[in-house]
Enzyme design. Structure first.
Site, PDB file in Angstrom:
ATOM      1  N   ARG A 234     -32.388  48.439  52.667  1.00 32.33           N
ATOM      2  CA  ARG A 234     -31.525  49.452  52.064  1.00 32.33           C
ATOM      3  C   ARG A 234     -32.341  50.724  51.861  1.00 32.33           C
ATOM      4  O   ARG A 234     -33.508  50.677  51.449  1.00 32.33           O
ATOM      5  CB  ARG A 234     -30.949  48.974  50.727  1.00 32.33           C
ATOM      6  CG  ARG A 234     -29.897  47.879  50.841  1.00 32.33           C
ATOM      7  CD  ARG A 234     -28.638  48.381  51.544  1.00 32.33           C
ATOM      8  NE  ARG A 234     -27.616  47.352  51.651  1.00 32.33           N
ATOM      9  CZ  ARG A 234     -27.491  46.507  52.666  1.00 32.33           C
ATOM     10  NH1 ARG A 234     -28.374  46.568  53.670  1.00 32.33           N
ATOM     11  NH2 ARG A 234     -26.521  45.623  52.693  1.00 32.33           N
ATOM     12  N   GLU A 263     -25.259  57.550  53.606  1.00 26.59           N
ATOM     13  CA  GLU A 263     -24.814  57.158  54.940  1.00 26.59           C
ATOM     14  C   GLU A 263     -23.340  57.534  55.116  1.00 26.59           C
ATOM     15  O   GLU A 263     -22.544  57.288  54.216  1.00 26.59           O
ATOM     16  CB  GLU A 263     -25.001  55.649  55.151  1.00 26.59           C
ATOM     17  CG  GLU A 263     -26.462  55.217  55.101  1.00 26.59           C
ATOM     18  CD  GLU A 263     -26.643  53.718  55.372  1.00 26.59           C
ATOM     19  OE1 GLU A 263     -25.626  53.012  55.559  1.00 26.59           O
ATOM     20  OE2 GLU A 263     -27.794  53.267  55.396  1.00 26.59           O
ATOM     21  N   HIS A 282     -27.784  52.473  60.767  1.00 25.10           N
ATOM     22  CA  HIS A 282     -27.434  51.214  60.108  1.00 25.10           C
ATOM     23  C   HIS A 282     -26.818  50.236  61.119  1.00 25.10           C
ATOM     24  O   HIS A 282     -25.696  49.746  60.960  1.00 25.10           O
ATOM     25  CB  HIS A 282     -26.485  51.449  58.933  1.00 25.10           C
ATOM     26  CG  HIS A 282     -26.602  50.372  57.883  1.00 25.10           C
ATOM     27  ND1 HIS A 282     -26.344  50.587  56.555  1.00 25.10           N
ATOM     28  CD2 HIS A 282     -26.938  49.051  57.972  1.00 25.10           C
ATOM     29  CE1 HIS A 282     -26.517  49.481  55.864  1.00 25.10           C
ATOM     30  NE2 HIS A 282     -26.882  48.532  56.719  1.00 25.10           N
TER      31      HIS A 282
END
Length: 328
Positions: A234, A263, A282
């Site tokens: 993360r 994000e 991601h």
């Protein structure tokens, strides 16, 4: 008729996975963009009684949920979704259901980033496409040390692969014991020893108040000048500004990162301009096998909810369901 919204389907692929056509009395709308504004989200999602959400993309806060009076069910991908205010959904009577997840996808992506950093693949691929040839010098992995900040299921996958490359593996986390490290073929060390000793430092702890900012300017300052930081866990675990400064000053060799504080990553973020930074959007869980689990089980969850028998339910007291390691 149930009105279902599938949100944040960036690649427009959600309906390829799962038996959506088999849902009874359902009208499905898919949104491919990402909306941050609470006002815009409230207007967009107001008509729907069921949301299908991709884990940790859109934040479903208490204030937003209160503005969605028709919402009765959230089908979230993954065994837990930190972007959903689960206490609020409990209080508002909104059923939240999760899914299993791949146990290998993120660990494999960790190695895609390690290999890209070690062999400077972004520079080489760009040069090759433009007619160039051999513009960099990479490093061997054999004999190097992989430092594991955390050794959960994803870290365990990465550690096993490291041994195949002939790497030494060292590990630390706040709760790790020497026995746990040894079970993954790693040597337990202190946090400072982890930072100093790693040629590649790979992060695999969960985000919590204890791990937020766990790698900051101090920790980056302990790393070798030739070391690389890898993060597929993360974003907020690493102090982004401290990492930007370390990369600009060449205090470490580079970083390869899949996760970020915000994000999607803003277009003007400094990470996008650094030549010793590799970034992916991601992608750790973005595989066909993962999506088969995510959307396949989400459809099952929606069908069970419509039938009045919800499954894989998440609540404030039951914050995680069991993992599924194989594609459906």
């Amino acid at each position: 008729m149930h009105k279902i919204a599938v949100i944040d389907d960036f690649q427009n692929v959600a309906l390829r996975f799962g038996d959506w056509d088999g849902l009874p009395d359902a009208e499905i709308t898919v949104f491919n963009d990402h909306v941050v504004s609470e006002d815009e989200l409230a207007r967009r999602l107001a008509p729907f009684d069921i949301l299908c959400v991709m884990r940790e993309r859109t934040r479903l806060t208490r204030s937003l949920l209160r503005r969605l009076p028709n919402l009765r069910m959230i089908a979230s991908t993954g065994p837990w979704n930190a972007a959903i205010d689960i206490e609020a959904t409990d209080e508002l009577g909104i059923t939240v259901c999760g899914t299993g997840t791949s146990l290998t996808a993120a660990g494999e992506h960790t190695w895609a980033l390690i290999m890209a950093a070690a062999r400077k693949l972004p520079q080489e691929l760009a040069a090759f496409k433009s007619g160039g040839w051999q513009v960099s010098v990479g490093v061997d992995l054999h004999g190097k040390t992989l430092g594991m900040l955390g050794l959960g299921y994803t870290g365990g996958v990465a550690a096993r692969i490291a041994r195949a490359f002939g790497m030494k593996v060292i590990a630390w986390s706040q709760n790790m014991t020497p026995e746990q490290a040894a079970s993954h073929g790693a040597t337990h060390v202190s946090k400072d020893e982890l930072m100093r000793g790693s040629d590649f430092l790979s992060i695999h702890v969960r985000l919590s108040e204890r791990t937020r900012g766990l790698v900051g300017a101090r920790e980056l300052g302990l790393m070798k000048p030739g070391a690389y930081l890898i993060n597929t866990a993360r974003g907020p675990i690493v102090d982004e500004q401290a990492l930007v400064e370390a990369l600009r000053a060449r205090r470490i060799a580079g970083a390869a990162v899949d996760v970020f504080e915000i994000e999607p990553l803003p277009a003007d973020h400094p990470f996008r301009t650094l030549d010793n930074f590799i970034g992916t959007s991601h992608l750790g869980y973005v595989t066909e096998q993962s999506y088969d689990i995510y959307y396949g089980e989400s459809v099952e969850n929606i069908r069970a909810y419509i039938a009045g028998e919800p499954i894989r339910v998440l609540t404030a007291t039951r914050r995680e369901i069991g993992y599924q390691s194989e594609p459906r």
